[in-house]
Enzyme design. Structure first.
Site: not given
Length: 156
Positions: A46-47
């Site tokens: 996600c990052t």
């Protein structure tokens, strides 16, 4: 079942990382929305996805389109993540009722307690023009997002 291309996007209002309410209707008639569901703030994939979007922000936040992230994380977690990673786009909290917006788009897993990586490009009229879903551990190819945005601009 995931929301399909050509269907009306489900409306929603959720708090962002600053606890300000953001609604899909806020963008109606103004700009398209690239709605990006993701499992959890601070997780590796996600990052990586959102840092890639941050680093090419003009492709996703401009006069034609607005990038919005949605997860089941509470707003304070999203605030910490946005501050740490310097995200300047809205991150919305689908924390309570837990996953309700993700469920309305067909990407929330009640068994796992989070939304899968669902991505929806919603035009100015609220119609879904692009949809994809990736499972846990599957990163998205953002070139597909860019292609969908360009196709939408070309058809306007």
């Amino acid at each position: 079942m995931t929301v399909e291309v050509g269907s009306q996007a489900p409306e929603f209002t959720l708090p962002n990382q600053d606890r300000e309410e953001v609604s899909l209707a806020d963008f109606r008639g103004k700009k398209a929305v690239l709605l990006v569901f993701y499992p959890f703030a601070f997780s590796g994939i996600c990052t990586g996805e959102f840092c890639e979007a941050r680093d090419d922000l003009a492709a996703y936040v401009n006069d034609d389109v607005q990038l919005i992230g949605v997860s089941c994380d509470p707003a304070p977690t999203l605030k910490a993540w946005a501050d740490q990673e310097r995200y300047s786009f809205p991150l919305l909290s689908d924390f309570w009722p837990h996953g309700a917006v993700g469920a309305s788009y067909g990407v929330f897993s009640a068994d796992l307690g989070f939304s899968f990586r669902g991505t929806f490009l919603i035009d100015r009229d609220g119609v879904v023009r692009f949809a994809e879903q990736n499972g846990p551990g599957e990163a998205r190819d953002q070139q597909g997002w860019k292609n969908a945005i360009e196709e939408l601009k070309a058809s306007a």
